[in-house]
Design a protein around this motif. Structure first.
Motif, PDB file in Angstrom:
ATOM      1  N   VAL A 142       0.837  -1.209   0.000  1.00 18.23           N
ATOM      2  CA  VAL A 142       0.000   0.000   0.000  1.00 18.23           C
ATOM      3  C   VAL A 142       0.866   1.251   0.000  1.00 18.23           C
ATOM      4  O   VAL A 142       2.005   1.241   0.450  1.00 18.23           O
ATOM      5  CB  VAL A 142      -0.966   0.055   1.202  1.00 18.23           C
ATOM      6  N   GLY A 143       0.298   2.330  -0.508  1.00 15.67           N
ATOM      7  CA  GLY A 143       0.957   3.622  -0.477  1.00 15.67           C
ATOM      8  C   GLY A 143       0.461   4.429   0.711  1.00 15.67           C
ATOM      9  O   GLY A 143       0.974   4.304   1.822  1.00 15.67           O
ATOM     10  N   PRO A 144      -0.585   5.273   0.508  1.00 17.96           N
ATOM     11  CA  PRO A 144      -1.146   6.024   1.635  1.00 17.96           C
ATOM     12  C   PRO A 144      -1.659   5.092   2.726  1.00 17.96           C
ATOM     13  O   PRO A 144      -2.094   3.971   2.435  1.00 17.96           O
ATOM     14  CB  PRO A 144      -2.309   6.801   1.002  1.00 17.96           C
ATOM     15  N   MET A 145      -1.593   5.536   3.970  1.00 23.17           N
ATOM     16  CA  MET A 145      -2.190   4.766   5.053  1.00 23.17           C
ATOM     17  C   MET A 145      -3.692   4.678   4.816  1.00 23.17           C
ATOM     18  O   MET A 145      -4.309   5.619   4.310  1.00 23.17           O
ATOM     19  CB  MET A 145      -1.906   5.434   6.398  1.00 23.17           C
ATOM     20  N   ILE A 146      -4.285   3.547   5.173  1.00 28.44           N
ATOM     21  CA  ILE A 146      -5.722   3.351   5.024  1.00 28.44           C
ATOM     22  C   ILE A 146      -6.312   3.066   6.396  1.00 28.44           C
ATOM     23  O   ILE A 146      -5.854   2.157   7.094  1.00 28.44           O
ATOM     24  CB  ILE A 146      -6.038   2.172   4.087  1.00 28.44           C
ATOM     25  N   ILE A 147      -7.280   3.840   6.797  1.00 26.55           N
ATOM     26  CA  ILE A 147      -8.027   3.578   8.027  1.00 26.55           C
ATOM     27  C   ILE A 147      -9.326   2.897   7.631  1.00 26.55           C
ATOM     28  O   ILE A 147     -10.159   3.487   6.933  1.00 26.55           O
ATOM     29  CB  ILE A 147      -8.284   4.864   8.826  1.00 26.55           C
ATOM     30  N   THR A 148      -9.480   1.649   8.046  1.00 27.73           N
ATOM     31  CA  THR A 148     -10.675   0.885   7.687  1.00 27.73           C
ATOM     32  C   THR A 148     -11.781   1.017   8.730  1.00 27.73           C
ATOM     33  O   THR A 148     -12.931   0.689   8.454  1.00 27.73           O
ATOM     34  CB  THR A 148     -10.329  -0.601   7.504  1.00 27.73           C
ATOM     35  N   ASP A 149     -11.426   1.470   9.934  1.00 22.05           N
ATOM     36  CA  ASP A 149     -12.414   1.679  10.990  1.00 22.05           C
ATOM     37  C   ASP A 149     -12.289   3.116  11.488  1.00 22.05           C
ATOM     38  O   ASP A 149     -11.429   3.433  12.310  1.00 22.05           O
ATOM     39  CB  ASP A 149     -12.177   0.693  12.135  1.00 22.05           C
ATOM     40  N   PRO A 150     -13.122   4.024  10.984  1.00 19.09           N
ATOM     41  CA  PRO A 150     -12.973   5.449  11.318  1.00 19.09           C
ATOM     42  C   PRO A 150     -13.332   5.799  12.749  1.00 19.09           C
ATOM     43  O   PRO A 150     -13.134   6.933  13.178  1.00 19.09           O
ATOM     44  CB  PRO A 150     -13.933   6.133  10.337  1.00 19.09           C
ATOM     45  N   SER A 151     -13.840   4.850  13.541  1.00 12.25           N
ATOM     46  CA  SER A 151     -14.224   5.148  14.927  1.00 12.25           C
ATOM     47  C   SER A 151     -13.023   5.541  15.776  1.00 12.25           C
ATOM     48  O   SER A 151     -13.185   6.102  16.856  1.00 12.25           O
ATOM     49  CB  SER A 151     -14.917   3.930  15.555  1.00 12.25           C
TER      50      SER A 151
ATOM     51  N   SER B  72      -1.870  12.360  12.692  1.00 14.52           N
ATOM     52  CA  SER B  72      -0.556  12.024  13.241  1.00 14.52           C
ATOM     53  C   SER B  72      -0.544  10.563  13.672  1.00 14.52           C
ATOM     54  O   SER B  72      -1.564  10.019  14.116  1.00 14.52           O
ATOM     55  CB  SER B  72      -0.208  12.916  14.431  1.00 14.52           C
ATOM     56  N   VAL B  73       0.631   9.928  13.542  1.00 15.13           N
ATOM     57  CA  VAL B  73       0.788   8.515  13.875  1.00 15.13           C
ATOM     58  C   VAL B  73       2.078   8.330  14.652  1.00 15.13           C
ATOM     59  O   VAL B  73       3.086   8.999  14.385  1.00 15.13           O
ATOM     60  CB  VAL B  73       0.810   7.651  12.596  1.00 15.13           C
ATOM     61  N   LYS B  74       2.044   7.399  15.602  1.00 17.51           N
ATOM     62  CA  LYS B  74       3.227   7.033  16.364  1.00 17.51           C
ATOM     63  C   LYS B  74       3.386   5.518  16.335  1.00 17.51           C
ATOM     64  O   LYS B  74       2.445   4.785  16.614  1.00 17.51           O
ATOM     65  CB  LYS B  74       3.110   7.519  17.812  1.00 17.51           C
ATOM     66  N   ILE B  75       4.581   5.056  15.950  1.00 24.64           N
ATOM     67  CA  ILE B  75       4.932   3.635  15.982  1.00 24.64           C
ATOM     68  C   ILE B  75       6.159   3.503  16.862  1.00 24.64           C
ATOM     69  O   ILE B  75       7.234   3.989  16.509  1.00 24.64           O
ATOM     70  CB  ILE B  75       5.227   3.093  14.575  1.00 24.64           C
ATOM     71  N   GLY B  76       6.005   2.866  18.003  1.00 23.76           N
ATOM     72  CA  GLY B  76       7.096   2.900  18.975  1.00 23.76           C
ATOM     73  C   GLY B  76       7.353   4.344  19.371  1.00 23.76           C
ATOM     74  O   GLY B  76       6.428   5.076  19.726  1.00 23.76           O
TER      75      GLY B  76
ATOM     76  N   ILE C 151       0.470  12.375   8.001  1.00 24.33           N
ATOM     77  CA  ILE C 151       0.629  11.203   7.141  1.00 24.33           C
ATOM     78  C   ILE C 151      -0.513  11.146   6.129  1.00 24.33           C
ATOM     79  O   ILE C 151      -1.688  11.279   6.488  1.00 24.33           O
ATOM     80  CB  ILE C 151       0.691   9.905   7.978  1.00 24.33           C
ATOM     81  N   PRO C 152      -0.212  10.998   4.845  1.00 22.91           N
ATOM     82  CA  PRO C 152      -1.280  10.865   3.846  1.00 22.91           C
ATOM     83  C   PRO C 152      -2.154   9.657   4.171  1.00 22.91           C
ATOM     84  O   PRO C 152      -1.660   8.542   4.344  1.00 22.91           O
ATOM     85  CB  PRO C 152      -0.512  10.656   2.537  1.00 22.91           C
ATOM     86  N   THR C 153      -3.463   9.878   4.241  1.00 25.10           N
ATOM     87  CA  THR C 153      -4.369   8.843   4.746  1.00 25.10           C
ATOM     88  C   THR C 153      -5.653   8.800   3.934  1.00 25.10           C
ATOM     89  O   THR C 153      -6.234   9.844   3.617  1.00 25.10           O
ATOM     90  CB  THR C 153      -4.729   9.105   6.223  1.00 25.10           C
TER      91      THR C 153
ATOM     92  N   TYR D 118      -7.708  -2.021  12.549  1.00 21.80           N
ATOM     93  CA  TYR D 118      -8.209  -0.675  12.296  1.00 21.80           C
ATOM     94  C   TYR D 118      -7.696  -0.072  11.001  1.00 21.80           C
ATOM     95  O   TYR D 118      -8.206   0.968  10.566  1.00 21.80           O
ATOM     96  CB  TYR D 118      -7.841   0.245  13.466  1.00 21.80           C
ATOM     97  N   GLY D 119      -6.688  -0.699  10.365  1.00 26.87           N
ATOM     98  CA  GLY D 119      -6.200  -0.120   9.133  1.00 26.87           C
ATOM     99  C   GLY D 119      -4.938  -0.787   8.629  1.00 26.87           C
ATOM    100  O   GLY D 119      -4.531  -1.859   9.098  1.00 26.87           O
ATOM    101  N   ILE D 120      -4.314  -0.131   7.655  1.00 23.98           N
ATOM    102  CA  ILE D 120      -3.150  -0.664   6.947  1.00 23.98           C
ATOM    103  C   ILE D 120      -2.147   0.478   6.774  1.00 23.98           C
ATOM    104  O   ILE D 120      -2.529   1.599   6.421  1.00 23.98           O
ATOM    105  CB  ILE D 120      -3.553  -1.188   5.554  1.00 23.98           C
ATOM    106  N   ILE D 121      -0.883   0.188   6.990  1.00 16.98           N
ATOM    107  CA  ILE D 121       0.159   1.194   6.788  1.00 16.98           C
ATOM    108  C   ILE D 121       1.297   0.572   5.991  1.00 16.98           C
ATOM    109  O   ILE D 121       1.591  -0.617   6.146  1.00 16.98           O
ATOM    110  CB  ILE D 121       0.667   1.774   8.128  1.00 16.98           C
TER     111      ILE D 121
END
Length: 415
Positions: free
Chosen positions: A75-84, A116-120, A127-129, A148-151
Motif C-alpha cells: 500500500v501507499g497512503p495509510m488506510i483507516i478501515t475503521d474510522p471510529s 498524526s501517527v506514532k509507531i514505537g 501522514i497521507p491517509t 483498524y487499518g493498513i500502513i
C-alpha cells in the motif's frame, strides 16, 4: 464536485491476502513528510503479531491507541478501515473520493493529510491517509483480531526496516545509522510507492524472468497474473478456486504449483500459486509493469532488511525456509462474525472440495472442532489445522437453521 479515483483492495478469503492499491494522485507531493525518532535515537525494536502470515503492529493515531494495523508493503497512503478511532473526525470537512469497483455501486471514502501517527517512539505529524467511512473489508473478521487499518510506504520509506519473521519482530533504523546488513543483497525498484523485485520461475519450457510486487500484506505465496501481455500459463494439475475479493466481487481462477521459484541464489520448489482469471484481473489492476506478486508465504522464509531509499533488500533464510508449501486441504473460507458472541462462520466453499463433499454450506456456524469448543482455537490455529495432513479426518459440529449437525471432513491435498 466529487473526484473519481479507483481503489482496489483484493484479498483472498482462504488465506487472507491483503493487497491494496490506491491511485490517489493528489497524495504524490505530500510524501516529503516522514517518520522520525526523537532526540538522537537511531533504532527501535518492536514485536508484531503474525496472523495468516500477515504482520500486525500497534499504532497510536492522533495520540490514542494502540490500534492494530497491518504492515503492508503493498500500500501507499495509510488506510483507516475503521474510522471510529478518530473521535474528532468531521467527514464534512474532508475531501471526498469515489471508491469504485467494476460492477459495484460506488461508495465514498475520504482523504486527510492532518493525521498524526506514532509507531514505537517514531512519529509522523501529517501522514497521507485514506479513510473508509465504513469497514468494507471485514479485516477483523478474517484475521480474528480487531484491525483498524493498513500502513505501508510512509513507514518503509522513513527507515531501514528489518523484518525478522523468525522472531515476530521488526527493527527499524534511521537511514543514516550504522547498520549491519545480513544475507544476500538484491536490488529492488520502488514504483508507485511499492517495492518490486526481479525473480525467475521454472516452467516446463525453462526458466522465465519475472517482475513481482513484494507484498507483505498478501498471505499467499505467489500470484501469477501475466506473461508476455497475456495470461500466465497454468500448470496441468490445478483446481478451481475463489482467489479473492475486490470491490467488484470475487476473483475467480485456479490454484496450482510453480515448479521452481528463484530469488537471488535461493530456490524454492513446488510453490503454491494462484492463477487469477486474466480478463477480470487485468480490468482491475495495471499489469503492464509486473507479472504478479510474491506474498508472505514466501517472504516469511527469510529475515528481510528493506532499504527503500537505496533500492535494495538483504535476505537471509530462517527457520521457515525448509517448510514445504501447502494449500488449504478443506476448500472453504472461515471468518469471525464480529458480533457480541464472535461466531465462527463458513464463507465461500470451493467446488468439488472436501468441504462440499462433507455437506458443509455457506453461512454454517462452526460450534466445535474435533469435539473441542471452537473458541479454544484461533483462526490461525484452524487455518493451520485445515492444511495439516492429507487423509486426516476433522469432525465439525455445525449449527444451521436451528439444528445441529456433525460433519466429517477428510483433508485432501488437491494440488
Amino acid at each position: 464536485m466529487l473526484t473519481k479515483y479507483k481503489l482496489i483492495l483484493p484479498f483472498t478469503l482462504r488465506k487472507l491476502t491483503l493487497c491494496a492499491s490506491l491511485f490517489l494522485l493528489f497524495f504524490s507531493h505530500t510524501y516529503g513528510q516522514e517518520f522520525s525518532f526523537p532526540n538522537k535515537r537511531t533504532r527501535e525494536s518492536l514485536s508484531f503479531k503474525s496472523i495468516k502470515n500477515l504482520i500486525i503492529i500497534p499504532l497510536f493515531v492522533n495520540g490514542k491507541g494502540p490500534y492494530n494495523f497491518v504492515l503492508d508493503t503493498g500500500v501507499g497512503p495509510m488506510i483507516i478501515t475503521d474510522p471510529s478511532i478518530i473521535d474528532s473526525l468531521n467527514f464534512n470537512a474532508l475531501r471526498k473520493i469515489k471508491v469504485s469497483g467494476l460492477g459495484l455501486e460506488t461508495v465514498e471514502a475520504f482523504v486527510s493529510q492532518s493525521i498524526s501517527v506514532k509507531i514505537g517512539a517514531a512519529t509522523i505529524s501529517r501522514i497521507p491517509t485514506a479513510i473508509l467511512k465504513e469497514d468494507l473489508f471485514n479485516l477483523s473478521g478474517h484475521l480474528g483480531l480487531k484491525i483498524y487499518g493498513i500502513i505501508g510506504f510512509s513507514f518503509f520509506n522513513s527507515f531501514v526496516v528489518d523484518v525478522r519473521y523468525s522472531e515476530n519482530r521488526i527493527i527499524f533504523y534511521d537511514p543514516d545509522a550504522k547498520i549491519k546488513y545480513r544475507g544476500t543483497k538484491i536490488p529492488i525498484e520502488i514504483e508507485n510507492l511499492k517495492p518490486y523485485v526481479t525473480a525467475e520461475v521454472g516452467l516446463p519450457e525453462g526458466r522465465v524472468k519475472t517482475k513481482f510486487l513484494m507484498d507483505t500484506g498478501a498471505s499467499h505465496a505467489l500470484s501469477m497474473e501475466m506473461l508476455n501481455g497475456g495470461e500466465f500459463p497454468k500448470p496441468d494439475v490445478k483446481i478451481k478456486a475463489n482467489l479473492g475479493m475486490t470491490l467488484s466481487g470475487q476473483i475467480k481462477g485456479y490454484i496450482g504449483r510453480i515448479k521452481e521459484l528463484y530469488i537471488g541464489k535461493y530456490t524454492f520448489k513446488n510453490v503454491v500459486a494462484g492463477f487469477p482469471d486474466f480478463k477480470s484481473i487485468s480490468e482491475k489492476i495495471d499489469l503492464t509493469s509486473r507479472n504478479g506478486n510474491i506474498g508472505a508465504d514466501v517472504l516469511r522464509k527469510f529475515d528481510i532488511q528493506f532499504n527503500y531509499r537505496e533500492n535494495f533488500i538483504c535476505i537471509k533464510p530462517n527457520s521457515y525456509s525448509k517448510q514445504p508449501f501447502e494449500h488449504d486441504m478443506v476448500g472453504m473460507v472461515i471468518y469471525l462474525d464480529q458480533n457480541k458472541y464472535k461466531k465462527v462462520i463458513i464463507g465461500e466453499i470451493d467446488e468439488d472440495s472436501p468441504a462440499e463433499k462433507a455437506g458443509l454450506c455457506q453461512d454454517d456456524e462452526i460450534l466445535s472442532v474435533n469435539f473441542s469448543p471452537v473458541d479454544v482455537y484461533t483462526l490461525n490455529d484452524l487455518t493451520n489445522l485445515f492444511k495439516s495432513k492429507s487423509e486426516r479426518n476433522i469432525i465439525l459440529e455445525i449449527y444451521r437453521d436451528n439444528k445441529i449437525f456433525f460433519k466429517v471432513v477428510k483433508l485432501e491435498q488437491r494440488i
